[in-house]
Design a protein around this motif. Structure first.
Motif, PDB file in Angstrom:
ATOM      1  N   ILE A  77       0.925  -1.135  -0.200  1.00  0.00           N
ATOM      2  CA  ILE A  77      -0.070  -0.103   0.098  1.00  0.00           C
ATOM      3  C   ILE A  77       0.775   1.280  -0.074  1.00  0.00           C
ATOM      4  O   ILE A  77       0.582   2.283  -0.842  1.00  0.00           O
ATOM      5  CB  ILE A  77      -0.947   0.175   1.165  1.00  0.00           C
ATOM      6  CG1 ILE A  77      -2.042  -1.184   1.102  1.00  0.00           C
ATOM      7  CG2 ILE A  77      -1.778   1.466   1.133  1.00  0.00           C
ATOM      8  CD1 ILE A  77      -2.790  -1.538   2.355  1.00  0.00           C
ATOM      9  N   ASN A 111       2.469   1.778  -3.322  1.00  0.00           N
ATOM     10  CA  ASN A 111       1.295   1.890  -4.378  1.00  0.00           C
ATOM     11  C   ASN A 111       1.114   1.027  -5.319  1.00  0.00           C
ATOM     12  O   ASN A 111       0.461   1.187  -6.402  1.00  0.00           O
ATOM     13  CB  ASN A 111       1.297   3.265  -5.018  1.00  0.00           C
ATOM     14  CG  ASN A 111       0.055   3.925  -5.445  1.00  0.00           C
ATOM     15  OD1 ASN A 111      -0.986   4.006  -4.797  1.00  0.00           O
ATOM     16  ND2 ASN A 111       0.202   4.795  -6.515  1.00  0.00           N
ATOM     17  N   ARG A 150      -3.770  -1.136  -4.180  1.00  0.00           N
ATOM     18  CA  ARG A 150      -4.689  -0.078  -3.860  1.00  0.00           C
ATOM     19  C   ARG A 150      -5.787  -0.750  -3.170  1.00  0.00           C
ATOM     20  O   ARG A 150      -6.575  -1.351  -3.778  1.00  0.00           O
ATOM     21  CB  ARG A 150      -5.004   0.571  -5.117  1.00  0.00           C
ATOM     22  CG  ARG A 150      -5.871   1.888  -5.030  1.00  0.00           C
ATOM     23  CD  ARG A 150      -5.725   3.019  -6.248  1.00  0.00           C
ATOM     24  NE  ARG A 150      -6.617   4.153  -6.164  1.00  0.00           N
ATOM     25  CZ  ARG A 150      -7.992   4.112  -6.460  1.00  0.00           C
ATOM     26  NH1 ARG A 150      -8.731   3.072  -6.706  1.00  0.00           N
ATOM     27  NH2 ARG A 150      -8.819   5.193  -5.951  1.00  0.00           N
ATOM     28  N   CYS A 167      -4.246   8.823  -2.261  1.00  0.00           N
ATOM     29  CA  CYS A 167      -5.378   7.902  -1.957  1.00  0.00           C
ATOM     30  C   CYS A 167      -6.700   8.808  -2.421  1.00  0.00           C
ATOM     31  O   CYS A 167      -7.806   8.680  -1.987  1.00  0.00           O
ATOM     32  CB  CYS A 167      -5.536   7.747  -0.621  1.00  0.00           C
ATOM     33  SG  CYS A 167      -4.309   6.252  -0.158  1.00  0.00           S
TER      34      CYS A 167
END
Length: 312
Positions: free
Chosen positions: A214, A217, A220, A301
């Protein structure tokens, strides 16, 4: 009870006598799981198992169901399990069922003769972490099985006389793949006919390997709205084979939402409850179930709200 770690068992086993036969999980590599990472795996000596059986008997315990802990007790060798089952029968001849968690791999490692023996000795109900219906997701999460192996494992325990519950997770496939995962899971569940389906909607813990994905990236996470929509799609598709209904229990602990019932009998009411929850979250800022930390890269995000530490 002398118990190391946090007690983890299926909701259906809350009234069973829990008998620890191992500490932690012998596999322990699922990227999303933090239940046993703080524990050094080891088998509990048979002498200690017997001492616990004796203690409960001497307190006038007369359990009819026993749940073997911890993480995947079915992963013990068949001969070791046989000795435990023989001790259980000696102390509690009235016991009707011995149940435990299992992995697909722990089933496939046992011969048909061993599976039949374990059923004959009292094993009735296995709880299997299926999690996802998508092979690439299973591989990414290091689940140590693919769907063809899951089908084979269920077939073999069914032939031995055992039943199973399927444990799954909405959100495990990541953002944008909820409907795809629901459809793949429904195909598996409709073909294998579990007694229960238990959905533990995914948490994202800072202590597990998935959290690093996470951060960089490469994974997701889905938000809770997508998880609710995934669950709705799953409930639309699950069918019951024959007259036996599928008992479904869906936990979204982070947003304190739960939907449960029998399929297909309660499908309409369950879908209506999900429809209302979806309606509410469609008008809120997206929520992701980060635990023990805030969103690691808020600017990456899509403006997700910060989610602060949550005690569990």
């Amino acid at each position: 009870m002398i118990y190391e770690g946090q007690i983890c068992r299926a909701p259906m086993e809350r009234a069973s006598f829990m008998l620890p036969v191992m500490v932690g999980c012998s596999y322990g590599r699922c990227k999303f799981c933090n239940l046993f990472r703080h524990l050094a795996y080891r088998e509990i000596p048979l002498s200690q198992v017997e001492a616990e059986l004796r203690r409960v008997r001497d307190m006038n315990g007369r359990p009819r169901r026993i749940f073997l802990g911890d993480g995947n007790a079915f992963g013990l060798k068949a001969g070791h399990l046989e000795k435990v089952l023989d001790m259980i029968r000696g102390y509690f001849p009235q016991c009707e069922a011995v149940n435990m968690d299992a992995t697909v791999t722990s089933i496939l490692m046992k011969s048909d003769e061993e599976l039949a023996m374990l059923h004959r000795k009292g094993v009735r109900h296995l709880y299997i972490g299926i999690e996802s219906g998508l092979d690439d997701v299973l591989a990414y999460m290091e689940k140590d099985h693919d769907m063809s192996q899951a089908y084979e494992a269920v077939k073999r325990i069914s032939m031995a006389g055992m039943i199973f519950d399927a444990h799954i997770m909405t959100g495990v496939a990541g953002a944008g793949r909820g409907a795809e995962n629901a459809e793949a899971l429904a195909a598996f569940l409709n073909s294998t006919s579990p007694r229960h389906v238990v959905n533990f909607s995914m948490f994202h813990h800072k202590e597990v390997p998935l959290y690093q994905h996470i951060l960089d990236n490469t994974f997701r996470p889905a938000d809770e709205l997508e998880n609710l929509r995934e669950e709705r799609r799953l409930l639309e598709l699950i069918k019951a084979a024959g007259e036996q209904p599928v008992i479904y229990d869906g936990f979204h602990d982070y947003i304190q939402f739960r939907v449960r019932g029998r399929l297909p009998v309660d499908r309409t009411q369950m879908l209506d409850k999900l429809k209302e929850a979806i309606r509410q979250y469609e008008h809120r800022s997206p929520v992701i179930s980060y635990v023990q930390g805030e969103c690691p890269h808020l600017e990456k995000c899509d403006g997700l709200q910060k989610v602060w530490d949550m005690q569990t």
